[in-house]
Design a protein around this motif. Structure first.
Motif, PDB file in Angstrom:
ATOM      1  N   UNK A 171       0.860  -1.180   0.000  1.00 50.68           N
ATOM      2  CA  UNK A 171       0.000   0.000   0.000  1.00 50.68           C
ATOM      3  C   UNK A 171       0.895   1.229   0.000  1.00 50.68           C
ATOM      4  N   UNK A 172       0.728   2.077  -1.011  1.00 49.97           N
ATOM      5  CA  UNK A 172       1.534   3.282  -1.155  1.00 49.97           C
ATOM      6  C   UNK A 172       0.711   4.479  -0.703  1.00 49.97           C
ATOM      7  N   UNK A 173       1.128   5.114   0.400  1.00 53.60           N
ATOM      8  CA  UNK A 173       0.434   6.292   0.908  1.00 53.60           C
ATOM      9  C   UNK A 173       0.816   7.500   0.056  1.00 53.60           C
ATOM     10  N   UNK A 174      -0.174   8.294  -0.332  1.00 53.89           N
ATOM     11  CA  UNK A 174       0.053   9.422  -1.237  1.00 53.89           C
ATOM     12  C   UNK A 174      -0.483  10.706  -0.613  1.00 53.89           C
ATOM     13  N   UNK A 175       0.293  11.773  -0.722  1.00 57.10           N
ATOM     14  CA  UNK A 175      -0.161  13.118  -0.347  1.00 57.10           C
ATOM     15  C   UNK A 175      -0.086  13.974  -1.610  1.00 57.10           C
ATOM     16  N   UNK A 176      -1.233  14.168  -2.261  1.00 62.46           N
ATOM     17  CA  UNK A 176      -1.255  14.909  -3.515  1.00 62.46           C
ATOM     18  C   UNK A 176      -0.915  16.380  -3.306  1.00 62.46           C
ATOM     19  N   UNK A 177      -1.258  16.917  -2.136  1.00 62.48           N
ATOM     20  CA  UNK A 177      -0.982  18.321  -1.843  1.00 62.48           C
ATOM     21  C   UNK A 177       0.523  18.583  -1.796  1.00 62.48           C
ATOM     22  N   UNK A 178       1.245  17.695  -1.114  1.00 63.33           N
ATOM     23  CA  UNK A 178       2.695  17.845  -0.997  1.00 63.33           C
ATOM     24  C   UNK A 178       3.442  17.197  -2.156  1.00 63.33           C
ATOM     25  N   UNK A 179       2.747  16.369  -2.941  1.00 60.31           N
ATOM     26  CA  UNK A 179       3.395  15.703  -4.062  1.00 60.31           C
ATOM     27  C   UNK A 179       4.370  14.625  -3.614  1.00 60.31           C
ATOM     28  N   UNK A 180       3.966  13.827  -2.611  1.00 57.13           N
ATOM     29  CA  UNK A 180       4.842  12.788  -2.058  1.00 57.13           C
ATOM     30  C   UNK A 180       4.106  11.462  -1.964  1.00 57.13           C
ATOM     31  N   UNK A 181       4.869  10.374  -2.012  1.00 60.65           N
ATOM     32  CA  UNK A 181       4.318   9.054  -1.722  1.00 60.65           C
ATOM     33  C   UNK A 181       5.358   8.255  -0.955  1.00 60.65           C
ATOM     34  N   UNK A 182       4.884   7.271  -0.206  1.00 60.46           N
ATOM     35  CA  UNK A 182       5.792   6.429   0.568  1.00 60.46           C
ATOM     36  C   UNK A 182       5.140   5.069   0.799  1.00 60.46           C
ATOM     37  N   UNK A 183       5.913   3.977   0.779  1.00 63.16           N
ATOM     38  CA  UNK A 183       5.335   2.667   1.114  1.00 63.16           C
ATOM     39  C   UNK A 183       4.891   2.649   2.576  1.00 63.16           C
ATOM     40  N   UNK A 184       3.645   2.297   2.808  1.00 59.80           N
ATOM     41  CA  UNK A 184       3.108   2.276   4.173  1.00 59.80           C
ATOM     42  C   UNK A 184       3.202   0.874   4.776  1.00 59.80           C
ATOM     43  N   UNK A 185       2.757  -0.116   4.024  1.00 56.61           N
ATOM     44  CA  UNK A 185       2.885  -1.521   4.448  1.00 56.61           C
ATOM     45  C   UNK A 185       2.976  -2.369   3.197  1.00 56.61           C
ATOM     46  N   UNK A 186       3.575  -3.557   3.316  1.00 58.70           N
ATOM     47  CA  UNK A 186       3.789  -4.367   2.120  1.00 58.70           C
ATOM     48  C   UNK A 186       4.054  -5.832   2.491  1.00 58.70           C
TER      49      UNK A 186
END
Length: 482
Positions: free
Chosen positions: A90-105
């Motif tokens: 699951x890739x967490x996304x913040x469209x406002x900041x323009x960032x994503x990060x793996x949350x769990x996998x």
């Protein structure tokens, strides 16, 4: 949670599973007749049967589980099995900041390198097709990433670094926003229906985990009436209270992140560009490219947002074209502003009882230096020192009034409490010894003088001796020596 989810659909789904062989049920089952019809391709038949079997297997394996982490991991493992992929996450996304990060996998390889291959915060600007997919609620599907090597080199670089030859992902909304993705699927790589079903399971598990975490933080002070009310405390350790709970400094697990939030709060009347924030908080650092600085600050804001989302549905920090600011739509009360109000009230109070009560209220608010963790840093030091001097002045004023009234028990209590916060306050030591001696606790007074000598500087101790000498009319060395 998992049991409730499958109660309505799981059993019905398994009712039409092909029994196999030459069973009479196989011949009479209308689903089997449809699936074996020459009008449907073998691939679709395989997909349908695997779809039902996978859901049944997942329900069986997690039927009694209420552990969100176990459920999400089980669902992602099933995604890898179903698509014959080597990784699902699951890739967490913040469209406002323009960032994503793996949350769990889940990784089929026991030697997981996810955290090594990905940065803590990845830029979403390099993946425009993913942003479009999120906005349109459509899947991301690339059967061979080499096909975009020339047309989208930045996007291809991300795939190459993450060992992605092919990918299938579906967007997840509304909270949290992200993607459930499988890496290198060997079958069904163009059909996202199973992934959407499992994304629902993973999303519910993540939200359940967030609920458990936010429940740990439940502690709401008086004065919060709505979900937009916030109490922000900076004396001592940073604390943020909302109607849903409290976020403390250790919960952020990032000292730099807390410094950015404290700086924005202390200067919340304006918007602050990333370069200004970095230059103010860390002037000793060598300034790299503006893009790098902007990315670093954006990452710190992102980390805070993830923590703050546990106790609020509204962002505390807003991103604007000119920088970052505290959300003006929130109703924020701070401890240092309350302290300012009480300080002003003390200066104008005329009655002793009124003044004493106001000082006690102010002292109860001051739990240490302004943002204790950074009180010695240049950007906050003048303000922290100013509040510390005001605190010491109020303490000494209260101790004097209490001693004059003969309330020696209260003198000792407030003196001891204040010395925990401001151990260099010579006047507090004096009033503590004075109260002990006047109430007959001579031996305790002697011990307190000895303790003060071991803590205070030579100059401070000399001042204490002068105070005591003026009070008792003799050298305290003879009065309080052991």
């Amino acid at each position: 949670m998992f049991k409730r989810f499958f109660k309505s659909c799981g059993n019905n789904a398994t009712a039409n599973v092909d029994p196999g062989g030459n069973s009479p049920d196989r011949k009479e089952n209308p689903t089997t007749e449809i699936l074996t019809s020459t009008k449907i391709s073998p691939e679709k038949v395989e997909f349908a049967l695997e779809f039902v079997d996978t859901l049944a297997t997942l329900e069986t394996s997690l039927h009694t589980s209420d552990d969100p982490e176990e459920i999400s991991r089980g669902a992602m493992k099933m995604a890898c099995d179903f698509y014959q992929a080597d990784w699902c996450g699951f890739l967490m996304v913040d469209l406002d900041l323009g960032l994503w990060t793996p949350y769990c996998w889940y990784n089929t390889n026991s030697q997981d390198r996810t955290e090594m291959l990905t940065s803590e915060y990845e830029s979403a600007t390099k993946l425009p097709r993913w942003i479009t997919a999120m906005q349109d609620n459509t899947k991301v599907m690339l059967r061979d990433v080499n096909a975009i090597k020339d047309e989208a080199p930045e996007e291809y670089e991300v795939y190459a670094r993450l060992k992605i030859q092919s990918v299938l992902a579906v967007p997840v909304k509304p909270r949290p926003v992200g993607f459930l993705a499988v890496r290198n699927p060997k079958r069904f790589g163009d059909d996202e229906r199973m992934l959407r079903m499992l994304a629902y399971v993973v999303l519910n598990a993540i939200n359940q985990h967030s609920y458990f975490e936010s429940a740990k933080m439940t502690l709401t002070p008086e004065g919060i009436q709505s979900d937009k009310d916030i109490v922000f405390n900076l004396f001592g350790e940073l604390e943020i209270y909302t109607s849903k709970g409290v976020l403390r400094e250790p919960d952020c697990n990032a000292p730099k992140c807390c410094r950015v939030i404290a700086y924005l709060m202390l200067n919340r009347r304006s918007t602050h560009p990333p370069l200004e924030i970095a230059a103010t908080l860390w002037p000793e650092d060598q300034i790299s490219s503006p893009e790098t600085v902007s990315g670093n600050i954006r990452g710190l804001i992102y980390r805070f947002r993830q923590a703050f989302s546990l106790i609020s549905d509204y962002p505390l920090i807003e991103s604007t074209p000119s920088g970052y600011r505290i959300n003006p739509e929130l109703s924020i009360t701070t401890d240092y502003q309350h302290f300012d109000w009480l300080w002003d009230a003390v200066q104008t109070a005329t009655g002793v009882l009124q003044k004493t009560d106001l000082i006690k209220q102010a002292l109860s608010i001051y739990k240490g230096n302004l943002f204790e963790d950074a009180a010695g840093e240049h950007w906050i030091m003048p303000m922290a020192n100013s509040y510390n001097l005001r605190y010491i002045g109020l303490v000494n004023q209260l101790l004097s009034m209490l001693a004059e009234a003969g309330d020696y028990d209260s003198v000792q209590r407030y003196a001891n409490e204040s010395l925990e916060i401001a151990p260099g306050n010579v006047r507090a030591y004096y009033w503590l010894v004075h109260a002990m001696y006047r109430s007959g606790a001579v031996e305790m007074a002697k011990s307190e003088v000895a303790r003060a000598k071991s803590i205070l500087t030579a100059e401070e101790y000399k001042t204490l001796v002068e105070y005591l000498q003026e009070d008792f009319g003799t050298n305290p060395a003879s009065t309080f020596s052991s």
